[in-house]
Design an enzyme around this catalytic site. Sequence first.
Site, PDB file in Angstrom:
ATOM      1  N   ASP A 129      14.275 -56.069   8.900  1.00 37.06           N
ATOM      2  CA  ASP A 129      14.790 -55.914   7.147  1.00 37.06           C
ATOM      3  C   ASP A 129      15.838 -55.465   6.826  1.00 37.06           C
ATOM      4  O   ASP A 129      16.222 -55.141   6.190  1.00 37.06           O
ATOM      5  CB  ASP A 129      13.386 -55.963   6.298  1.00 37.06           C
ATOM      6  CG  ASP A 129      11.897 -57.373   7.003  1.00 37.06           C
ATOM      7  OD1 ASP A 129      12.459 -58.155   7.422  1.00 37.06           O
ATOM      8  OD2 ASP A 129      11.198 -56.472   6.867  1.00 37.06           O
ATOM      9  N   ALA A 166      16.045 -47.293  21.563  1.00 37.77           N
ATOM     10  CA  ALA A 166      17.421 -46.257  21.169  1.00 37.77           C
ATOM     11  C   ALA A 166      17.930 -47.161  20.347  1.00 37.77           C
ATOM     12  O   ALA A 166      18.514 -46.306  19.609  1.00 37.77           O
ATOM     13  CB  ALA A 166      17.942 -46.001  22.327  1.00 37.77           C
ATOM     14  N   ALA A 167      17.556 -48.219  19.433  1.00 34.37           N
ATOM     15  CA  ALA A 167      17.530 -48.279  18.106  1.00 34.37           C
ATOM     16  C   ALA A 167      18.508 -47.306  17.405  1.00 34.37           C
ATOM     17  O   ALA A 167      19.283 -47.571  16.785  1.00 34.37           O
ATOM     18  CB  ALA A 167      17.359 -49.616  17.503  1.00 34.37           C
ATOM     19  N   GLY A 168      16.885 -46.664  16.734  1.00 37.58           N
ATOM     20  CA  GLY A 168      16.965 -45.828  15.790  1.00 37.58           C
ATOM     21  C   GLY A 168      18.492 -44.549  16.415  1.00 37.58           C
ATOM     22  O   GLY A 168      18.362 -44.058  15.382  1.00 37.58           O
ATOM     23  N   ASP A 169      18.486 -44.443  17.712  1.00 39.48           N
ATOM     24  CA  ASP A 169      19.628 -43.301  18.228  1.00 39.48           C
ATOM     25  C   ASP A 169      20.367 -43.609  17.725  1.00 39.48           C
ATOM     26  O   ASP A 169      21.258 -43.338  17.682  1.00 39.48           O
ATOM     27  CB  ASP A 169      19.166 -42.549  19.677  1.00 39.48           C
ATOM     28  CG  ASP A 169      17.613 -41.956  19.533  1.00 39.48           C
ATOM     29  OD1 ASP A 169      16.860 -41.460  18.131  1.00 39.48           O
ATOM     30  OD2 ASP A 169      17.489 -42.718  20.739  1.00 39.48           O
ATOM     31  N   GLY A 209      16.626 -49.636  27.809  1.00 37.34           N
ATOM     32  CA  GLY A 209      16.943 -48.418  28.780  1.00 37.34           C
ATOM     33  C   GLY A 209      17.595 -47.515  27.582  1.00 37.34           C
ATOM     34  O   GLY A 209      18.062 -48.168  26.335  1.00 37.34           O
TER      35      GLY A 209
END
Length: 310
Positions: free
Chosen positions: A228, A254-257, A292
């Site tokens: 969202d 690792a999307a938030g990183d 990864g």
Amino acid sequence: MSESTERTHMPAPPEPGIVVAGSANMDLVGLAERLPLPGETVLGDDFLMVPGGKGANQAIAAARAGGRCTFLGAIGSDAFGVTLKARLAASGVDTDHVRVSYGPSGVAVIMVDRRGENSIIVSPGANSTFTDLTAAERAVIGAADVLVCQQEIPAATVTEAARVARAAGTRVVLNAAPARPLPPDLLAAVDLLVVNENEARAVTGQAEPDVDALLALAPRVVLTLGADGARYAERDGRDERIGAYRVAVADSTAAGDAFTGALAVAWGEGRDLVEAVRWAAAAGAACVRTVGASVSLPTRADIDALYGGD
């Protein structure tokens, strides 16, 4: 891309100085059709060993997004530590101040299903030895445009780094992950708090993500909302939602990183924070297309291509 606003591409400004104080882990990643239930064994599809850790990931994300990034943290004296430092350096991150602690490096055991959902256990290893900042580390923080911290290293170290940054006029971004109590001294030095919905519940004690409760902790807040998009709010009343970018998800690890590293770069470049969040959302979306952690973090060109709808 769900955003309809036309993007104006500008030449990249001078590289902002980003310092990331945080963790470095070796990620041991198992892929399977679905995540196991408690007590259950599931036959996996594949196994990967990938350098990661929220701090190292965010440092690599910032460097690939166009920042001049320095990593402060600790690795072990084992083979994992050698690999972790080499991956940071190969990604353009300054590793001159990385500590080596006798013993094992941090390790994250990650399970990923075919929808890209994951479960993670982190063993901190050398990360727990990253305490008491040196004079050189303090100087690096004081010379930066933006300091980025997370919560995979000792809380006292995060607080010390943030206070050094505040005293020097360096902006402080705190990604409160993994969620744990936030010391008042740390909150007093935070300029921008970044949390997902689960972290928002944990740090506020509210049953549902509450932006007003988050703004009681920090003057600026980014609440990431997965598919969202995200929400950006300030204490002065500004409150805007940023739509998500629609991509095929391979692994959300690792999307938030990727988001946080790119956000620090965009803010360091002087972009308006709502625009910075939009650009960071493109980084997070670009990241989930590859399995990864550090290997999936996008370059500036990757981010701009998705951001601009190319």
